[in-house]
Design a protein around this motif. Structure first.
Motif, short mmCIF file in Angstrom:
data_model
loop_
_atom_site.label_atom_id
_atom_site.label_comp_id
_atom_site.label_asym_id
_atom_site.label_seq_id
_atom_site.Cartn_x
_atom_site.Cartn_y
_atom_site.Cartn_z
N LYS A 118 0.78 -1.19 0.07
CA LYS A 118 0.11 -0.01 0.08
C LYS A 118 0.83 1.19 -0.13
CE LYS A 118 -4.02 -2.04 0.27
NZ LYS A 118 -4.84 -2.24 -0.37
N ASP A 119 0.37 2.28 -0.55
CA ASP A 119 1.05 3.75 -0.66
C ASP A 119 0.33 4.55 0.71
OD1 ASP A 119 2.64 3.10 -3.13
OD2 ASP A 119 0.46 3.58 -4.22
N VAL A 120 1.26 4.87 1.46
CA VAL A 120 0.97 5.50 2.62
C VAL A 120 1.53 6.97 2.68
CG1 VAL A 120 0.84 5.50 5.40
CG2 VAL A 120 0.54 3.32 3.85
N GLY A 176 5.52 -3.80 4.63
CA GLY A 176 5.80 -3.72 3.25
C GLY A 176 5.11 -2.73 2.52
N SER A 177 4.59 -1.39 3.26
CA SER A 177 4.11 -0.25 2.48
C SER A 177 4.99 0.50 1.84
CB SER A 177 3.43 0.40 3.42
OG SER A 177 2.05 -0.48 3.92
N LYS A 178 4.72 1.26 0.75
CA LYS A 178 5.62 2.36 0.66
C LYS A 178 5.21 3.47 1.14
CE LYS A 178 6.56 5.39 -3.68
NZ LYS A 178 6.22 5.56 -5.16
N VAL A 179 6.21 4.14 1.78
CA VAL A 179 5.79 5.36 2.70
C VAL A 179 6.45 6.60 2.25
CG1 VAL A 179 6.02 6.05 5.15
CG2 VAL A 179 5.80 3.54 4.59
N LEU A 206 4.21 16.15 -3.35
CA LEU A 206 3.24 15.23 -2.62
C LEU A 206 2.32 14.75 -3.68
CD1 LEU A 206 2.19 16.67 0.88
CD2 LEU A 206 3.51 14.57 0.46
N ARG A 207 1.86 15.75 -4.66
CA ARG A 207 1.09 15.02 -5.59
C ARG A 207 1.62 14.34 -6.50
NH1 ARG A 207 -1.65 18.21 -3.05
NH2 ARG A 207 -4.06 18.59 -3.04
N ALA A 208 2.88 14.31 -6.64
CA ALA A 208 3.83 13.65 -7.99
C ALA A 208 3.67 12.09 -7.60
CB ALA A 208 5.30 14.15 -7.88
N HIS A 209 3.41 11.68 -6.44
CA HIS A 209 3.35 10.03 -5.94
C HIS A 209 1.89 9.60 -6.44
CE1 HIS A 209 6.99 9.80 -3.54
NE2 HIS A 209 6.77 10.94 -3.22
N GLY A 210 1.08 10.36 -6.87
CA GLY A 210 -0.24 9.82 -7.66
C GLY A 210 -1.10 9.64 -6.54
N GLY A 211 -1.00 10.02 -5.38
CA GLY A 211 -2.20 9.62 -4.34
C GLY A 211 -1.77 8.37 -3.39
N PHE A 212 -2.53 8.36 -2.37
CA PHE A 212 -2.21 7.33 -1.26
C PHE A 212 -3.44 6.57 -0.75
CE2 PHE A 212 0.90 10.93 -1.04
CZ PHE A 212 2.13 10.29 -1.13
N HIS A 213 -3.00 5.25 -0.63
CA HIS A 213 -4.34 4.47 -0.01
C HIS A 213 -4.48 5.08 1.30
CE1 HIS A 213 -2.53 1.82 -3.01
NE2 HIS A 213 -3.69 1.42 -3.26
N TYR A 256 -7.74 19.83 6.05
CA TYR A 256 -7.49 18.33 5.56
C TYR A 256 -7.43 18.40 3.83
CZ TYR A 256 -8.44 17.34 10.20
OH TYR A 256 -8.80 17.10 11.70
N ASP A 257 -6.33 17.75 3.21
CA ASP A 257 -6.32 17.68 1.87
C ASP A 257 -6.60 16.38 1.28
OD1 ASP A 257 -5.70 17.94 -0.69
OD2 ASP A 257 -3.58 18.82 -0.50
N TYR A 258 -7.93 16.35 0.96
CA TYR A 258 -8.32 15.01 0.64
C TYR A 258 -8.07 14.40 -0.55
CZ TYR A 258 -11.39 15.62 4.80
OH TYR A 258 -12.02 15.73 5.94
N ASP A 259 -7.49 15.40 -1.46
CA ASP A 259 -6.95 15.22 -2.72
C ASP A 259 -5.63 14.32 -2.68
OD1 ASP A 259 -8.98 16.50 -4.15
OD2 ASP A 259 -8.00 18.28 -4.34
N LEU A 260 -5.05 14.23 -1.58
CA LEU A 260 -3.87 13.40 -1.39
C LEU A 260 -4.25 11.96 -1.40
CD1 LEU A 260 -2.11 15.13 1.27
CD2 LEU A 260 -1.26 15.16 -1.13
#
Length: 358
Positions: free
Chosen positions: A169-171, A192-195, A227-234, A246-250
């Motif tokens: 998961k992307d965190v 095992g997440s990408k942090v 932050l946005r370059a990461h394409g969003g987080f789970h 809060y920035d929900y677009d992340l």
């Protein structure tokens, strides 16, 4: 003093810090002639505290934060001893305790609803909230883990759905240099997440040692674009302590992504509106926070500390195996407890602030 089985066999006096009223940190008073607490249940453990950390709840409660819930539902009345976790030595156990004995070095938590705390020379807790201290950690290091670790666990695993069986998961951990953020970052890597972690400039060298895949200085002018370059987080775990903005677009789109915050408005709502009003305002806040998000398959979740004996054992094992490393900001003596509270309340601690009983 080393006893087993007799639920009322400990005697003597101890010192403890007592919050006598809601007048702020200066309302804390060191009382030196209190009776050592007795075992009242067969599953109780009496621990001589060697170190105890200071948590945000400790620093806020002297101002009356959470007063209504603690007094109404938990029957916690002043004067009260604060302090939510500890490391120390077992001095007595109840007849039903099988895994601990007098003389064992342990670490553990004191749930807020218990009505007592660990900023004292002795504390009694249920054996479900105590585990053996990792042998490779000092008392100060061990005391920094339980409360922050269980809060991070509650957020990431119980609410966020992460864990050892859900890798990849992307965190995003916002405020990764704090006590909860630093542990959360390490737990995600263990699982095992990408942090991606955010922190201020001076904390970057500290966070690099926690294993995050990318670190973004939130003060830099291009932090948002990075932050946005990461394409969003789970999952986004916001440890910054903010109440809004809060920035929900992340979050990733259409992925049941979750934005987790550590400061739910529950206690504040009850303080401001009373019991009935607090319930209604809390329900309203939760609905409003998710009204628009839910159609995008995203949710805003609140993270609360939750006692969890199996999670506490896991945290102990991770530390014993050098997978989880304590991050200590500063250490104060027992007599300096007020100074420790002030330092935490001022913000920007790099890891945990710990009281050492010397």
């Amino acid at each position: 003093m080393a006893t087993r089985g007799d639920v009322s066999s400990t005697e003597g006096l101890m010192s403890a810090w007592k919050l006598r009223d809601y007048g702020g940190i200066e309302s804390l008073e060191l009382v030196k002639d209190l009776p050592i607490p007795k075992l009242t249940s067969s599953k109780d453990v009496l621990v001589e505290v060697k170190a105890a950390s200071v948590n945000v709840l400790d620093a806020w409660m002297p101002d009356g934060y959470g007063k209504v819930i603690f007094e109404t539902f938990f029957r916690t009345h002043l004067p009260v001893t604060l302090g939510r976790d500890f490391a120390g030595v077992v001095r007595a156990v109840g007849k039903g305790v099988t895994e601990l004995k007098p003389g064992d070095e342990v670490m553990g938590v004191v749930p807020p609803q218990s009505g007592t705390g660990s900023h004292a020379q002795f504390v009694v807790v249920s054996d479900s909230n105590v585990v053996m201290k990792p042998t490779n950690l000092t008392m100060v290091e061990a005391a920094s883990i339980p409360y922050a670790g269980l809060t991070a666990w509650s957020g990431l695993r119980s609410v966020g759905g992460l864990g050892e069986v859900l890798n990849g998961k992307d965190v995003l951990i916002m405020g990764a240099a704090g006590g909860i953020g630093s542990i959360a970052t390490q737990l995600c890597k263990i699982w095992g997440s990408k942090v991606v972690a955010t922190c201020s400039t001076d904390a970057i060298p500290i966070i690099k040692n926690l294993g995050s895949d990318d670190i973004i200085d939130y003060k830099s002018p291009d932090a948002n674009s990075k932050l946005r370059a990461h394409g969003g987080f789970h999952v986004v775990l916001d440890c910054t302590g903010k109440w809004d903005g809060y920035d929900y677009d992340l979050l990733k789109s259409c992925a049941n992504a979750k934005y987790l915050t550590l400061v739910p408005p529950i206690l504040k709502n009850f303080d401001n509106y009373g019991v009935i009003g607090g319930i209604l305002k809390t329900i309203y806040d939760l609905i409003v926070a998710n009204a628009l998000l839910i159609f995008r398959l995203k949710t805003h979740r609140w993270v609360l500390f939750s006692p969890n004996s199996s999670a506490l054992r896991k945290l102990r094992d991770y530390a014993q195996n050098d997978q989880l490393k304590p991050l200590i900001d500063s250490v104060f003596t027992f007599d300096q407890l007020k100074e420790a509270y002030y330092k935490l309340k001022a913000g920007h601690a790099r890891g945990k602030i710990v009281i050492e009983m010397v």
